[in-house]
Design a protein around this motif. Structure first.
Motif, PDB file in Angstrom:
ATOM      1  N   PHE A   1       0.826  -1.364  -0.062  1.00  0.00           N
ATOM      2  CA  PHE A   1      -0.031  -0.170  -0.001  1.00  0.00           C
ATOM      3  C   PHE A   1       0.740   1.148   0.029  1.00  0.00           C
ATOM      4  O   PHE A   1       0.570   2.153  -0.737  1.00  0.00           O
ATOM      5  N   TYR A   2       1.746   1.170   1.018  1.00  0.00           N
ATOM      6  CA  TYR A   2       2.778   2.198   0.807  1.00  0.00           C
ATOM      7  C   TYR A   2       3.480   2.696  -0.490  1.00  0.00           C
ATOM      8  O   TYR A   2       3.720   3.659  -0.887  1.00  0.00           O
ATOM      9  N   THR A   3       3.881   1.587  -1.208  1.00  0.00           N
ATOM     10  CA  THR A   3       4.386   1.743  -2.535  1.00  0.00           C
ATOM     11  C   THR A   3       3.563   2.387  -3.460  1.00  0.00           C
ATOM     12  O   THR A   3       3.985   3.364  -4.264  1.00  0.00           O
ATOM     13  N   ILE A   4       2.324   1.861  -3.477  1.00  0.00           N
ATOM     14  CA  ILE A   4       1.445   2.295  -4.476  1.00  0.00           C
ATOM     15  C   ILE A   4       0.832   3.525  -4.216  1.00  0.00           C
ATOM     16  O   ILE A   4       0.566   4.451  -5.218  1.00  0.00           O
TER      17      ILE A   4
ATOM     18  N   ILE B   1       9.358   2.562  12.003  1.00  0.00           N
ATOM     19  CA  ILE B   1      10.019   3.502  12.156  1.00  0.00           C
ATOM     20  C   ILE B   1      10.451   4.024  10.881  1.00  0.00           C
ATOM     21  O   ILE B   1      10.489   5.258  10.638  1.00  0.00           O
ATOM     22  N   PHE B   2      11.248   3.323  10.115  1.00  0.00           N
ATOM     23  CA  PHE B   2      11.723   3.876   8.897  1.00  0.00           C
ATOM     24  C   PHE B   2      10.773   4.407   7.944  1.00  0.00           C
ATOM     25  O   PHE B   2      11.015   5.628   7.306  1.00  0.00           O
ATOM     26  N   ILE B   3       9.558   3.534   7.851  1.00  0.00           N
ATOM     27  CA  ILE B   3       8.481   4.341   6.834  1.00  0.00           C
ATOM     28  C   ILE B   3       7.923   5.448   7.160  1.00  0.00           C
ATOM     29  O   ILE B   3       7.314   6.261   6.419  1.00  0.00           O
ATOM     30  N   SER B   4       8.053   5.582   8.375  1.00  0.00           N
ATOM     31  CA  SER B   4       7.149   6.947   9.028  1.00  0.00           C
ATOM     32  C   SER B   4       8.194   7.978   9.377  1.00  0.00           C
ATOM     33  O   SER B   4       7.722   9.068   9.901  1.00  0.00           O
ATOM     34  N   SER B   5       9.634   7.934   9.338  1.00  0.00           N
ATOM     35  CA  SER B   5      10.460   9.106   9.278  1.00  0.00           C
ATOM     36  C   SER B   5      10.363  10.367   8.323  1.00  0.00           C
ATOM     37  O   SER B   5       9.947   9.771   7.109  1.00  0.00           O
ATOM     38  N   VAL B   6      10.628  11.224   8.779  1.00  0.00           N
ATOM     39  CA  VAL B   6      10.348  12.538   8.101  1.00  0.00           C
ATOM     40  C   VAL B   6      11.351  12.390   6.686  1.00  0.00           C
ATOM     41  O   VAL B   6      10.994  12.603   5.531  1.00  0.00           O
ATOM     42  N   LEU B   7      12.653  11.834   6.922  1.00  0.00           N
ATOM     43  CA  LEU B   7      13.591  11.598   5.896  1.00  0.00           C
ATOM     44  C   LEU B   7      12.785  10.667   4.752  1.00  0.00           C
ATOM     45  O   LEU B   7      12.852  11.076   3.568  1.00  0.00           O
TER      46      LEU B   7
ATOM     47  N   ILE C   1      19.912   5.443   8.579  1.00  0.00           N
ATOM     48  CA  ILE C   1      19.958   3.944   8.093  1.00  0.00           C
ATOM     49  C   ILE C   1      19.883   2.908   8.889  1.00  0.00           C
ATOM     50  O   ILE C   1      19.078   2.059   9.526  1.00  0.00           O
ATOM     51  N   SER C   2      21.285   3.045   9.784  1.00  0.00           N
ATOM     52  CA  SER C   2      21.528   2.147  10.959  1.00  0.00           C
ATOM     53  C   SER C   2      20.506   2.592  12.140  1.00  0.00           C
ATOM     54  O   SER C   2      20.302   1.751  12.851  1.00  0.00           O
ATOM     55  N   ALA C   3      20.423   3.646  12.269  1.00  0.00           N
ATOM     56  CA  ALA C   3      19.737   4.143  13.450  1.00  0.00           C
ATOM     57  C   ALA C   3      18.304   3.796  13.742  1.00  0.00           C
ATOM     58  O   ALA C   3      17.946   3.657  14.759  1.00  0.00           O
ATOM     59  N   SER C   4      17.948   3.535  12.346  1.00  0.00           N
ATOM     60  CA  SER C   4      16.352   3.059  12.430  1.00  0.00           C
ATOM     61  C   SER C   4      16.344   1.574  13.024  1.00  0.00           C
ATOM     62  O   SER C   4      15.494   1.109  13.762  1.00  0.00           O
TER      63      SER C   4
ATOM     64  N   SER D   1       8.060   0.347  23.557  1.00  0.00           N
ATOM     65  CA  SER D   1       7.543   1.873  23.292  1.00  0.00           C
ATOM     66  C   SER D   1       6.700   1.901  22.074  1.00  0.00           C
ATOM     67  O   SER D   1       6.560   2.711  21.215  1.00  0.00           O
ATOM     68  N   LYS D   2       5.659   0.963  22.256  1.00  0.00           N
ATOM     69  CA  LYS D   2       4.441   1.162  21.198  1.00  0.00           C
ATOM     70  C   LYS D   2       3.622   2.405  21.093  1.00  0.00           C
ATOM     71  O   LYS D   2       3.579   2.682  20.137  1.00  0.00           O
ATOM     72  N   LYS D   3       3.513   3.043  22.277  1.00  0.00           N
ATOM     73  CA  LYS D   3       2.518   4.256  22.260  1.00  0.00           C
ATOM     74  C   LYS D   3       3.503   5.468  21.616  1.00  0.00           C
ATOM     75  O   LYS D   3       3.102   6.103  20.831  1.00  0.00           O
ATOM     76  N   LEU D   4       4.892   5.454  21.740  1.00  0.00           N
ATOM     77  CA  LEU D   4       5.829   6.505  21.543  1.00  0.00           C
ATOM     78  C   LEU D   4       5.732   6.213  19.730  1.00  0.00           C
ATOM     79  O   LEU D   4       5.711   7.085  19.045  1.00  0.00           O
ATOM     80  N   LEU D   5       5.973   4.816  19.337  1.00  0.00           N
ATOM     81  CA  LEU D   5       5.822   4.531  17.978  1.00  0.00           C
ATOM     82  C   LEU D   5       4.574   5.140  17.263  1.00  0.00           C
ATOM     83  O   LEU D   5       4.463   5.598  16.173  1.00  0.00           O
ATOM     84  N   ILE D   6       3.578   4.899  17.700  1.00  0.00           N
ATOM     85  CA  ILE D   6       2.005   5.123  17.206  1.00  0.00           C
ATOM     86  C   ILE D   6       1.757   6.659  17.099  1.00  0.00           C
ATOM     87  O   ILE D   6       1.521   7.366  16.351  1.00  0.00           O
ATOM     88  N   ALA D   7       2.448   7.426  18.207  1.00  0.00           N
ATOM     89  CA  ALA D   7       2.532   8.795  18.217  1.00  0.00           C
ATOM     90  C   ALA D   7       3.357   9.480  17.010  1.00  0.00           C
ATOM     91  O   ALA D   7       2.925  10.241  16.344  1.00  0.00           O
ATOM     92  N   GLY D   8       4.370   8.763  16.765  1.00  0.00           N
ATOM     93  CA  GLY D   8       5.270   9.255  15.734  1.00  0.00           C
ATOM     94  C   GLY D   8       4.618   9.127  14.543  1.00  0.00           C
ATOM     95  O   GLY D   8       4.963   9.647  13.524  1.00  0.00           O
ATOM     96  N   MET D   9       4.190   7.754  14.356  1.00  0.00           N
ATOM     97  CA  MET D   9       3.324   7.478  12.907  1.00  0.00           C
ATOM     98  C   MET D   9       2.106   8.502  12.508  1.00  0.00           C
ATOM     99  O   MET D   9       2.042   8.811  11.641  1.00  0.00           O
ATOM    100  N   ILE D  10       1.335   8.799  13.803  1.00  0.00           N
ATOM    101  CA  ILE D  10       0.320   9.920  13.636  1.00  0.00           C
ATOM    102  C   ILE D  10       0.799  11.124  13.262  1.00  0.00           C
ATOM    103  O   ILE D  10       0.474  11.727  12.309  1.00  0.00           O
ATOM    104  N   PHE D  11       2.162  11.591  13.693  1.00  0.00           N
ATOM    105  CA  PHE D  11       2.735  12.784  13.304  1.00  0.00           C
ATOM    106  C   PHE D  11       2.928  12.606  11.913  1.00  0.00           C
ATOM    107  O   PHE D  11       2.548  13.530  11.098  1.00  0.00           O
TER     108      PHE D  11
END
Length: 472
Positions: free
Chosen positions: A11-14, A101-107, A297-300, A312-322
């Motif tokens: 889905f992300y790719t399409i 983490i990677f697919i939701s990073s601003v980078l 890349i390695s940091a992810s 840290s699921k809640k923190l990940l979810i917050a990051g993904m919402i952002f």
């Protein structure tokens, strides 16, 4: 990869492939598109990988969808490889966290939108880290060959790839010195040199102009501390990776009593070395935030491990919402239609497209002119718009580019002052935004005619384009 993550990645790719078609080009993308029409062993600004990829994806069409398709596929490929790397080093849970983490990073949001040299660099860095780990830690010799190929492809994408190779050598010296006695290690090194040799040859032919440019571009002549440049660079890194990710990463690294565990060091070295390297140069001279992009890349993967360990699921979810909010504003009609800051952002991109109706009304035949004149390499949107790939001259000498090499040498035009030494080379069409440029050119030609002076207010910014014809 789990079925759920496979569907997410699909889905992300399409979504990225489709939405990118409607986002105006950043001028550099048009410049790299022009590279793909003039394939070479290397180019003034960067190695050639980005041109090769655009060439492959635009074999049948130069539509924006295809120009950016390489970025979409390579970012998705990077996500897949990082998942595999995290699973290989740690476990499935860390791999899942790494993936999101990677697919939701601003980078990554930016990388999946713009086709630049940073994108293949990201992919081949992830492939290099994976293959090198399997070779070194699982003693699988065939991965030494993949390690060499991916390392060569890294620096064939962008020169900072050499920094990741250097960190691997540090790792080998600390933990795997016996590798230095293996023939496969040197076969891999030979592959790196072989893959990169076209760039070396091209630079040899052109007085090492690309290497010189990059050194002058990033390194200050005088080492005088510039606090504005330094803190702007560090602040940009918070945004570049993710505001919700960079602080936890630093916190976990400091808190972790096992931070020097061997497999963590493998990931920590490229992250820290790249960040510190560019932070040092940013202390004296402006440094673009994305130069340090490969650090994440390695940091992810490392952060994926920490999130998995600490729940840290809640923190990940917050990051993904952002990130979802950013994607909604950036890559759907909502942002450009209803949000003023996004309107201003898009008004800086693809400026000539705002005048499409006016240009069509001119009924111009650009092919009748011997040369098209543009202000600088950012004006590459003009040859892309008109699909004019030859005989395009840049007039601003403040920032040299590959335009200088393509035509200036043949025409004996000075790279330092192209306008002043512009000979009577035939009929020309100036398409640009600098009135002083065409007025200066007019003094060199017998006749000139202002075809159009186009102006428009877009999101509070005045955009303009002059169309001026010059004849001998």
């Amino acid at each position: 990869m789990n079925a759920r993550e496979k569907y997410v990645l699909l889905f992300y790719t399409i979504f990225n492939a489709i939405s990118n078609k409607y986002i105006p080009f950043y001028s550099d993308e048009n410049y790299y598109w022009l590279w793909s029409k003039k394939l070479d062993f290397s180019y003034f600004d960067h190695p050639p990988m980005v041109a090769y990829i655009i060439k492959l994806t635009t074999l049948f069409s130069d539509d924006p969808f295809f120009v950016r398709l390489g970025a979409v596929l390579l970012v998705s490929g990077t996500a897949y490889v990082l998942y595999a790397l995290a699973k290989k080093i740690f476990d499935e849970r860390a791999a899942i966290y790494t993936f999101y983490i990677f697919i939701s990073s601003v980078l990554t949001i930016a990388a999946s939108t713009l086709m630049t040299p940073d994108i293949p660099l990201m992919f081949f860095t992830s492939l290099f880290l994976y293959s090198a780990y399997v070779y070194l830690e699982e003693d699988d010799k065939k991965y030494a060959l993949l390690m060499g190929l991916s390392a060569g492809a890294m620096i064939l994408s962008k020169y900072p790839g050499i920094l990741v190779i250097f960190t691997l050598l540090i790792y080998v010296m600390i933990y795997k010195r016996e590798t230095l006695k293996e023939k496969y290690f040197y076969i891999a090194a030979a592959i790196v040199i072989l893959v990169f040799s076209p760039v070396l040859y091209w630079n040899y032919q052109n007085d090492f102009i690309s290497f010189t440019f990059q050194l002058n571009h990033g390194i200050a002549e005088e080492k005088v501390f510039n606090p504005k440049s330094f803190f702007n660079f560090l602040g940009a890194q918070i945004i570049l990776f993710h505001p919700f990710y960079i602080a936890p990463l630093v916190y976990f690294i400091i808190k972790d009593k096992n931070r020097f565990e061997r497999k963590k060091v493998y990931l920590l070295l490229p992250f820290l070395f790249v960040i510190l390297f560019f932070s040092y140069f940013a202390a004296f001279k402006h440094a673009n935030a994305q130069w340090a992009g490969i650090a994440y890349i390695s940091a992810s993967v490392l952060l994926g491990r920490y999130f998995a360990q600490n729940g840290s699921k809640k923190l990940l979810i917050a990051g993904m919402i952002f990130s979802a909010i950013i994607i909604t504003l950036l890559k759907t009609p909502i942002g450009v239609t209803y949000v003023a800051p996004m309107q201003k952002l898009f008004s800086r991109l693809g400026k000539i497209n705002y005048f499409e109706a006016e240009i069509k009304a001119l009924n111009l035949d650009v092919d009748k002119y011997d040369y098209i004149l543009i202000d600088d390499y950012h004006g590459a949107e003009v040859p892309y718009y008109f699909k004019r790939t030859d005989n395009v001259l840049v007039l601003n000498a403040a920032r040299a580019s590959n335009f200088n090499l393509w035509r200036y040498q043949d025409l004996n035009i000075s790279m330092q002052s192209p306008i002043q030494t512009l000979p009577s080379i035939g009929s020309c069409l100036y398409v640009g935004r600098d009135k002083a440029h065409y007025e200066e050119i007019a003094k060199l030609f017998g006749n000139h005619r202002v075809i159009a002076d186009m102006r428009k207010i877009v999101a509070g910014r005045e955009l303009n384009y002059y169309f001026v014809e010059f004849q001998n």
